[in-house]
Design a protein around this motif. Structure first.
Motif, PDB file in Angstrom:
ATOM      1  N   GLN A 196       5.234  23.565  -5.115  1.00 18.32           N
ATOM      2  CA  GLN A 196       6.476  22.862  -5.429  1.00 18.32           C
ATOM      3  C   GLN A 196       6.463  21.408  -4.948  1.00 18.32           C
ATOM      4  OE1 GLN A 196      10.121  24.787  -4.201  1.00 18.32           O
ATOM      5  NE2 GLN A 196      11.348  23.674  -5.713  1.00 18.32           N
ATOM      6  N   CYS A 197       5.667  20.577  -5.644  1.00 16.55           N
ATOM      7  CA  CYS A 197       5.685  19.124  -5.404  1.00 16.55           C
ATOM      8  C   CYS A 197       7.047  18.588  -5.820  1.00 16.55           C
ATOM      9  CB  CYS A 197       4.622  18.427  -6.241  1.00 16.55           C
ATOM     10  SG  CYS A 197       2.953  18.965  -5.948  1.00 16.55           S
ATOM     11  N   TYR A 198       7.811  18.089  -4.875  1.00 14.64           N
ATOM     12  CA  TYR A 198       9.193  17.755  -5.212  1.00 14.64           C
ATOM     13  C   TYR A 198       9.471  16.261  -5.272  1.00 14.64           C
ATOM     14  CZ  TYR A 198      14.148  18.693  -5.702  1.00 14.64           C
ATOM     15  OH  TYR A 198      15.420  18.773  -6.186  1.00 14.64           O
ATOM     16  N   GLY A 199       8.709  15.479  -4.567  1.00 11.63           N
ATOM     17  CA  GLY A 199       8.969  14.046  -4.573  1.00 11.63           C
ATOM     18  C   GLY A 199       7.795  13.301  -3.983  1.00 11.63           C
ATOM     19  N   ALA A 200       7.886  11.971  -3.983  1.00 10.79           N
ATOM     20  CA  ALA A 200       6.791  11.166  -3.453  1.00 10.79           C
ATOM     21  C   ALA A 200       7.320   9.829  -2.959  1.00 10.79           C
ATOM     22  CB  ALA A 200       5.718  10.950  -4.513  1.00 10.79           C
ATOM     23  N   TYR A 201       6.612   9.275  -1.988  1.00 11.46           N
ATOM     24  CA  TYR A 201       6.844   7.919  -1.500  1.00 11.46           C
ATOM     25  C   TYR A 201       5.610   7.098  -1.851  1.00 11.46           C
ATOM     26  CZ  TYR A 201       7.057   3.985   1.712  1.00 11.46           C
ATOM     27  OH  TYR A 201       7.045   2.721   2.240  1.00 11.46           O
ATOM     28  N   ALA A 202       5.808   5.911  -2.436  1.00 12.12           N
ATOM     29  CA  ALA A 202       4.696   5.122  -2.972  1.00 12.12           C
ATOM     30  C   ALA A 202       4.322   3.943  -2.084  1.00 12.12           C
ATOM     31  CB  ALA A 202       5.033   4.638  -4.379  1.00 12.12           C
ATOM     32  N   GLY A 203       4.529   4.062  -0.781  1.00 11.23           N
ATOM     33  CA  GLY A 203       4.214   2.971   0.132  1.00 11.23           C
ATOM     34  C   GLY A 203       2.731   2.863   0.438  1.00 11.23           C
ATOM     35  N   ASP A 204       2.329   1.665   0.870  1.00 14.02           N
ATOM     36  CA  ASP A 204       0.941   1.354   1.213  1.00 14.02           C
ATOM     37  C   ASP A 204       0.664   1.821   2.642  1.00 14.02           C
ATOM     38  OD1 ASP A 204      -1.570   0.284   1.580  1.00 14.02           O
ATOM     39  OD2 ASP A 204      -0.873  -1.797   1.713  1.00 14.02           O
ATOM     40  N   ILE A 205       0.341   3.096   2.800  1.00 10.64           N
ATOM     41  CA  ILE A 205       0.252   3.665   4.142  1.00 10.64           C
ATOM     42  C   ILE A 205      -1.071   3.373   4.841  1.00 10.64           C
ATOM     43  CG2 ILE A 205       1.946   5.470   3.661  1.00 10.64           C
ATOM     44  CD1 ILE A 205      -0.397   7.422   3.360  1.00 10.64           C
ATOM     45  N   ASN A 206      -2.081   2.870   4.111  1.00  8.96           N
ATOM     46  CA  ASN A 206      -3.324   2.486   4.789  1.00  8.96           C
ATOM     47  C   ASN A 206      -3.508   0.974   4.835  1.00  8.96           C
ATOM     48  OD1 ASN A 206      -3.893   2.133   2.085  1.00  8.96           O
ATOM     49  ND2 ASN A 206      -5.961   2.986   2.205  1.00  8.96           N
ATOM     50  N   ASP A 207      -2.468   0.239   4.464  1.00 14.69           N
ATOM     51  CA  ASP A 207      -2.410  -1.206   4.687  1.00 14.69           C
ATOM     52  C   ASP A 207      -3.546  -1.964   4.006  1.00 14.69           C
ATOM     53  OD1 ASP A 207      -0.918  -3.275   5.762  1.00 14.69           O
ATOM     54  OD2 ASP A 207      -2.131  -3.415   7.576  1.00 14.69           O
ATOM     55  N   ASP A 208      -3.914  -1.517   2.778  1.00 17.12           N
ATOM     56  CA  ASP A 208      -4.980  -2.211   2.053  1.00 17.12           C
ATOM     57  C   ASP A 208      -4.448  -3.040   0.891  1.00 17.12           C
ATOM     58  OD1 ASP A 208      -4.245  -0.238   0.265  1.00 17.12           O
ATOM     59  OD2 ASP A 208      -6.298   0.416  -0.174  1.00 17.12           O
ATOM     60  N   GLY A 209      -3.115  -3.116   0.762  1.00 16.30           N
ATOM     61  CA  GLY A 209      -2.526  -3.932  -0.284  1.00 16.30           C
ATOM     62  C   GLY A 209      -2.281  -3.213  -1.590  1.00 16.30           C
ATOM     63  N   TYR A 210      -2.436  -1.886  -1.610  1.00 12.52           N
ATOM     64  CA  TYR A 210      -2.201  -1.099  -2.819  1.00 12.52           C
ATOM     65  C   TYR A 210      -1.233   0.042  -2.526  1.00 12.52           C
ATOM     66  CZ  TYR A 210      -5.991  -3.537  -5.176  1.00 12.52           C
ATOM     67  OH  TYR A 210      -6.776  -4.508  -5.749  1.00 12.52           O
ATOM     68  N   SER A 211      -0.483   0.406  -3.541  1.00 11.18           N
ATOM     69  CA  SER A 211       0.523   1.455  -3.428  1.00 11.18           C
ATOM     70  C   SER A 211      -0.138   2.832  -3.425  1.00 11.18           C
ATOM     71  CB  SER A 211       1.497   1.332  -4.610  1.00 11.18           C
ATOM     72  OG  SER A 211       2.429   2.369  -4.621  1.00 11.18           O
ATOM     73  N   ASP A 212       0.078   3.588  -2.357  1.00  7.77           N
ATOM     74  CA  ASP A 212      -0.434   4.952  -2.240  1.00  7.77           C
ATOM     75  C   ASP A 212       0.673   5.944  -2.590  1.00  7.77           C
ATOM     76  OD1 ASP A 212      -2.946   3.962  -1.100  1.00  7.77           O
ATOM     77  OD2 ASP A 212      -1.760   3.536   0.694  1.00  7.77           O
ATOM     78  N   LEU A 213       0.372   7.229  -2.522  1.00  4.44           N
ATOM     79  CA  LEU A 213       1.369   8.261  -2.796  1.00  4.44           C
ATOM     80  C   LEU A 213       1.363   9.290  -1.673  1.00  4.44           C
ATOM     81  CD1 LEU A 213       0.752   8.862  -6.613  1.00  4.44           C
ATOM     82  CD2 LEU A 213       2.764   7.788  -5.584  1.00  4.44           C
TER      83      LEU A 213
END
Length: 562
Positions: free
Chosen positions: A147-164
């Motif tokens: 049950q994948c319900y949502g996501a946050y698209a922040g750059d959590i590894n600080d490389d300048g790209y949007s992660d999930l």
């Protein structure tokens, strides 16, 4: 002793006459949609400001997806504090500015409640009809329903790209997809949430002031609020669990008492109330206090300055009460109900932004019971107008705003659980939404977010399907206007991604090519040599835009430089 007493008596009147700084101007404007990715941020006061009191803790910048922003802080002309970012903000993201009550005038007076405002980064022209480019299976091998319900698209590894960062209710974990710098993702990393109870809503801030993205996750079937501290590498530390009230369906983050530390507000459907968690100024949180929003089954929450006093307020959506409710903040973390409006019906999630271009924050909601989205205009005084409605697929339970087509206004998308789809609407610039497009899910439309995955300056869409447990990627393309006709890029570059040399197919071998970064800055102007361009002199890595003359017009294409 007599001399010391005399000095003390002199000091008292000086303290009494110290002027309290007041903000008289800001840049960029509040809620503007098209700020430059490299924009500076400025607040002008009516008195000169003491630079000693202006620092990372008192003048904070946070991008919705780019995270805490590093940069230079300075005083200009004595009374203006200015922030210049080290790196550009992400295209299309909301940027949150927060100055605290600890900023002082040179004469000694402190700002009463700090000052906070939001604005949005511009996007390049894009389309509304996006291309499906990937579907990611989020289950482990031989794993059942998660049950994948949502996501946050922040750059959590600080490389300048949007992660999930994907939240999974049934598996009770997070699954991290790191961006490969082309807008695609490799294998996920799993982080268990053993203290949660069917986790779903997720939001991010820098709770402990270490410069990295941290996340807060609510439990839909219990009172648990999970906090995980990011380490800047794409991983999170151990889960810390706090107790709210039952059924944390919504949460939002803001500095409630203007001390520079991100606090948390939860909307508790089962508890039928709103919870307030105050940061203890170290990334931990005090026991919450609760209030009734005078409705029924508080479910959704969002943050905005609804009365434009420079203090962030909270907006609540009540599921059974079918109301949108504005809670005004006094700057000390005390909230009062300012207004409410009934929508049709059962708002599951809400969003905030200026959709009609009048400079005031408006509220949108995904109404599960009405199979529609509502748009409620704010007047800048904390009051809400009558709702307008836009049809969706059946049972919409998520909503997002973003300038998908790059025309300077916020478009809108809903995720429709029973409809097994997503409903995208274009904003005509007045807050009227037109030209609906339906994007298909496989099992359920559960969440859709706007973000620029590949750093080409145009917004893409990422969808979540909680029945099939999928992440679905739709990619946008830069659109240029040739006469009265919008054209997507017909010429081709290879290899793409490239290292130092790129070849162009479909253009003359000696054409003049201009190379820009995604903010529009010219990096290189060169005539092609046998169909190729040498990019070795360009230090930037990531998305570049090549502009080349074809017949009687200019065309553009996107290239990723590694």
């Amino acid at each position: 002793m007599k001399r010391l007493f005399t000095l003390a008596m002199v000091a008292i009147p000086m303290l009494l006459v110290a002027q309290q700084p007041t903000v008289t101007d800001i840049f960029p404007d509040r809620e503007i949609i098209n700020a430059d990715p490299n924009t500076s941020i400025e607040l002008t006061f009516d008195v000169d400001i003491d630079m000693v009191t202006v620092n990372m803790a008192t003048f904070q910048i946070m991008g919705r997806w780019s995270g805490p922003s590093a940069g230079t802080r300075e005083i200009v002309d004595g009374n203006t504090i200015k922030f210049t970012p080290d790196e550009p903000f992400f295209a299309g993201e909301m940027v949150m500015v927060n100055t605290t009550k600890y900023i002082a005038a040179t004469g000694g007076g402190f700002v009463e409640h700090g000052y906070a405002f939001n604005f949005w980064i511009r996007t390049l022209p894009g389309g509304m009809d996006l291309l499906l480019v990937d579907v990611i299976e989020m289950r482990l091998e031989n794993e059942g329903f998660i049950q994948c319900y949502g996501a946050y698209a922040g750059d959590i590894n600080d490389d300048g790209y949007s992660d999930l960062t994907v939240v999974n209710e049934d598996a009770e974990d997070l699954r991290i997809l790191l961006n490969d710098s082309t807008g695609f993702f490799g294998d996920f990393t799993l982080i268990d949430l053993p203290g949660s109870n069917k986790p779903s809503p997720i939001h991010a801030a820098d709770f402990n002031h270490d410069g990295y993205i941290d996340v807060a996750v609510g439990s839909t079937q219990g009172p648990e609020l999970s906090i995980l501290m990011g380490d800047g590498t794409g991983l999170f530390g151990p889960e810390t669990v706090y107790q709210s009230s039952g059924g944390v369906r919504g949460l939002t983050l803001l500095d409630m008492n203007c001390d520079g530390w991100a606090d948390i507000v939860t909307a508790n459907r089962l508890g039928d109330n709103v919870g307030f968690f105050m940061n203890e100024q170290d990334g931990t949180f005090a026991d919450p206090y609760f209030m009734e929003a005078e409705s029924n089954k508080e479910t959704a929450a969002a943050t905005a300055d609804m009365n434009e006093d420079g203090i962030m307020d909270v907006v609540i959506g009540s599921y059974t009460g079918s109301e949108i409710i504005v809670l005004l903040n006094d700057g000390e973390g005390n909230f009062t109900i300012a207004s409410s409006v009934t929508v049709n019906s059962n708002p599951w999630m809400i969003g905030v932004g200026d959709v009609n271009g009048d400079g005031h924050v408006d509220v949108v909601s995904a109404n599960a019971g009405g199979s529609n989205m509502s748009v409620v205009m704010g007047n800048g005084l904390g009051q809400l107008g009558a709702p307008s409605y836009f049809s969706t697929g059946s049972f919409p339970l998520a909503i997002d705003l973003g300038d998908l087509d790059g025309d300077g206004d916020l478009d809108m998308i809903s995720s429709n659980y029973s409809g097994v789809d997503y409903s995208l609407y274009e904003n005509d610039g007045t807050g009227n939404f037109i030209n609906p497009i339906t994007y298909q899910a496989q099992g359920a439309g559960s969440c859709a977010i706007f973000h620029d995955r590949n750093n080409d300056g145009v917004m893409d869409i990422t969808g979540i399907d909680e029945i099939a447990d999928l992440v679905i990627l739709w990619e946008n393309s830069l659109v240029i206007e040739v006469g009265d006709v919008d054209k997507k890029l017909p010429i081709r570059a290879f290899p793409n991604p490239c290292e130092d040399v790129v070849y162009l197919v479909g253009v003359a071998g000696n054409s003049l090519v201009r190379v820009y970064d995604v903010s529009g800055r010219l990096l290189l102007e060169e005539t092609m040599n046998n169909g190729q361009i040498d990019l070795s002199s360009i230090e930037e890595r990531g998305m570049l835009v090549l502009s080349v003359g074809v017949e009687n017009h200019i065309e553009h294409l996107q290239v990723i430089k590694r």
